[in-house]
Scaffold this active site. Structure first.
Site, PDB file in Angstrom:
ATOM      1  N   SER A  42      52.038 -17.786  17.607  1.00 55.39           N
ATOM      2  CA  SER A  42      51.588 -18.604  18.746  1.00 55.39           C
ATOM      3  C   SER A  42      52.337 -19.927  18.683  1.00 55.39           C
ATOM      4  O   SER A  42      52.803 -20.323  17.601  1.00 55.39           O
ATOM      5  CB  SER A  42      50.082 -18.862  18.612  1.00 55.39           C
ATOM      6  N   TYR A  93      42.957 -21.591  13.683  1.00 50.14           N
ATOM      7  CA  TYR A  93      43.936 -20.797  14.447  1.00 50.14           C
ATOM      8  C   TYR A  93      45.361 -21.274  14.142  1.00 50.14           C
ATOM      9  O   TYR A  93      46.243 -20.458  13.836  1.00 50.14           O
ATOM     10  CB  TYR A  93      43.618 -20.924  15.939  1.00 50.14           C
TER      11      TYR A  93
HETATM   12  N1  NAD Z   1      46.677 -14.990  25.263  1.00 50.85           N
HETATM   13  C1  NAD Z   1      47.312 -16.075  24.850  1.00 50.85           C
HETATM   14  O1  NAD Z   1      47.382 -17.072  25.558  1.00 50.85           O
HETATM   15  C2  NAD Z   1      48.000 -16.079  23.514  1.00 50.85           C
HETATM   16  C3  NAD Z   1      48.861 -17.145  23.241  1.00 50.85           C
HETATM   17  C4  NAD Z   1      49.517 -17.192  22.021  1.00 50.85           C
HETATM   18  C5  NAD Z   1      49.291 -16.190  21.092  1.00 50.85           C
HETATM   19  N2  NAD Z   1      48.447 -15.178  21.380  1.00 50.85           N
HETATM   20  C6  NAD Z   1      48.245 -14.176  20.359  1.00 50.85           C
HETATM   21  O2  NAD Z   1      48.491 -12.899  20.892  1.00 50.85           O
HETATM   22  C7  NAD Z   1      47.652 -11.953  20.239  1.00 50.85           C
HETATM   23  C8  NAD Z   1      46.917 -11.130  21.285  1.00 50.85           C
HETATM   24  O3  NAD Z   1      46.160 -12.017  22.084  1.00 50.85           O
HETATM   25  P1  NAD Z   1      45.489 -11.531  23.455  1.00 50.85           P
HETATM   26  O4  NAD Z   1      45.425 -12.713  24.316  1.00 50.85           O
HETATM   27  O5  NAD Z   1      46.107 -10.290  23.907  1.00 50.85           O
HETATM   28  O6  NAD Z   1      43.985 -11.264  22.917  1.00 50.85           O
HETATM   29  P2  NAD Z   1      42.906 -10.139  23.265  1.00 50.85           P
HETATM   30  O7  NAD Z   1      41.599 -10.722  22.849  1.00 50.85           O
HETATM   31  O8  NAD Z   1      43.069  -9.670  24.669  1.00 50.85           O
HETATM   32  O9  NAD Z   1      43.304  -8.958  22.260  1.00 50.85           O
HETATM   33  C9  NAD Z   1      43.131  -9.088  20.875  1.00 50.85           C
HETATM   34  C10 NAD Z   1      42.853  -7.717  20.289  1.00 50.85           C
HETATM   35  O10 NAD Z   1      42.707  -7.851  18.852  1.00 50.85           O
HETATM   36  C11 NAD Z   1      41.674  -6.951  18.449  1.00 50.85           C
HETATM   37  N3  NAD Z   1      41.084  -7.350  17.166  1.00 50.85           N
HETATM   38  C12 NAD Z   1      40.368  -8.469  16.909  1.00 50.85           C
HETATM   39  N4  NAD Z   1      39.914  -8.436  15.638  1.00 50.85           N
HETATM   40  C13 NAD Z   1      40.352  -7.280  15.081  1.00 50.85           C
HETATM   41  C14 NAD Z   1      40.197  -6.682  13.791  1.00 50.85           C
HETATM   42  N5  NAD Z   1      39.490  -7.276  12.820  1.00 50.85           N
HETATM   43  N6  NAD Z   1      40.772  -5.479  13.567  1.00 50.85           N
HETATM   44  C15 NAD Z   1      41.472  -4.857  14.556  1.00 50.85           C
HETATM   45  N7  NAD Z   1      41.646  -5.377  15.787  1.00 50.85           N
HETATM   46  C16 NAD Z   1      41.090  -6.571  16.047  1.00 50.85           C
HETATM   47  C17 NAD Z   1      40.650  -7.051  19.588  1.00 50.85           C
HETATM   48  O11 NAD Z   1      39.748  -5.957  19.571  1.00 50.85           O
HETATM   49  C18 NAD Z   1      41.557  -7.090  20.811  1.00 50.85           C
HETATM   50  O12 NAD Z   1      41.800  -5.799  21.321  1.00 50.85           O
HETATM   51  C19 NAD Z   1      46.744 -12.734  19.294  1.00 50.85           C
HETATM   52  O13 NAD Z   1      47.252 -12.690  17.980  1.00 50.85           O
HETATM   53  C20 NAD Z   1      46.817 -14.139  19.852  1.00 50.85           C
HETATM   54  O14 NAD Z   1      46.594 -15.113  18.857  1.00 50.85           O
HETATM   55  C21 NAD Z   1      47.779 -15.103  22.571  1.00 50.85           C
END
Ligand code: NAD
Length: 253
Positions: free
Chosen positions: A141, A154
């Protein structure tokens, strides 16, 4: 089939960036193992992949448990063969500064965002090393590169993931394994939807989030997935140990 298709493991595949990544890699002719805690979400992703003519397998697991990760990787290898690509996408966040962060929230965020990718990498690496080839992509991120307000655990977890990425690249480049971090800015996913719907004024919160990007909009999961596909593919072969920012210019200002 497994001899013709490359195999990718994608964590967090039930939702958001993980689902878009799984769909994109399946479209690029990978057979995809879908790993996540959320079984219903895994099925939804598998059905979407099958509708576009791809092949995917659901592998439910909790990434915080080393034994579940080892068993999931064993299952995947016996079903699909040795993995060519691992994409660590699953993540969680807690809105809190250090003083507000409980021990359990710290453990949760570090457990999913940093220890999970460590367990996955440790389970997958021996297969990649014995093949002399493999790519590991870690979704970090911008919070791993700059400080974000009230995201202490985070930011620590994502900076740690960038560090793990560099260490794996240095240790295993000569064995044919590349490891690359991708650092997204704000991306339109279920995660962000939840943050916005919990805000006192969701419309104003969305406008403020969009304004953080130079072009005034949130990113899409498909835009992150496109970078994953490039890095994981042959065109990305000179990229190793890097932390690539995909944030619409959020951290340029
Ligand atoms: N959406 C954003 O703005 C953004 C920005 C920067 C980074 N990210 C990173 O991208 C990644 C995905 O984010 P997203 O927005 O798609 O989130 P999301 O919440 O839509 O998806 C996250 C997924 O991780 C799974 N998960 C959580 N805990 C778990 C565990 N213990 N074991 C297995 N699976 C688990 C959840 O069930 C979910 O399906 C994350 O690592 C997040 O930090 C997201």
């Amino acid at each position: 089939m497994t001899l013709q298709h490359r195999t990718a493991l994608v964590t967090g595949a039930a939702s958001g960036i993980g689902r878009a990544t799984a769909l994109r890699l399946a479209g690029d002719d990978f057979t995809v193992a879908l790993l996540d805690l959320d079984r219903a979400g895994l099925s939804r992703t598998r059905i979407l992949i099958e509708k576009q003519g791809g092949t995917a397998h659901e592998v439910p697991l909790d990434l915080r448990r080393a034994e579940e990760v080892a068993a999931a990787v064993d299952t995947t290898v016996s079903l699909l063969g040795s993995p060519d690509v691992l994409v660590n996408v699953a993540g969680v966040g807690v809105a809190a500064n250090v003083l507000e962060t409980s021990d359990s929230d710290w453990d949760l965020v570090l457990g999913v965002n940093l220890t999970g990718p460590f367990f996955m990498t440790r389970a997958v690496l021996p297969h990649m090393i014995s093949d002399g080839a493999g790519v590991i992509v870690n979704i970090a991120s911008v919070g791993g590169q700059v400080g974000l307000a009230r995201r202490a655990a985070y930011c620590a977890s994502k900076a740690g993931l960038v560090g793990l990425t560099r260490a794996v690249a240095v240790d295993h480049a000569k064995e044919g394994v590349r490891c690359v971090a991708i650092c997204p800015g704000t991306v339109e996913t279920e995660w962000i939807d939840k943050i916005l719907s919990d805000a006192p004024d969701p419309g104003a919160a969305r406008a403020a989030m969009a304004a953080r990007q130079l072009d005034g909009r949130l990113g899409t999961p498909e835009e992150v997935a496109a970078l994953v596909a490039f890095v994981a593919g042959d065109q990305g072969r000179f990229i190793n140990g890097a932390a690539l920012t995909v944030d619409g210019g959020m951290t340029a200002a």
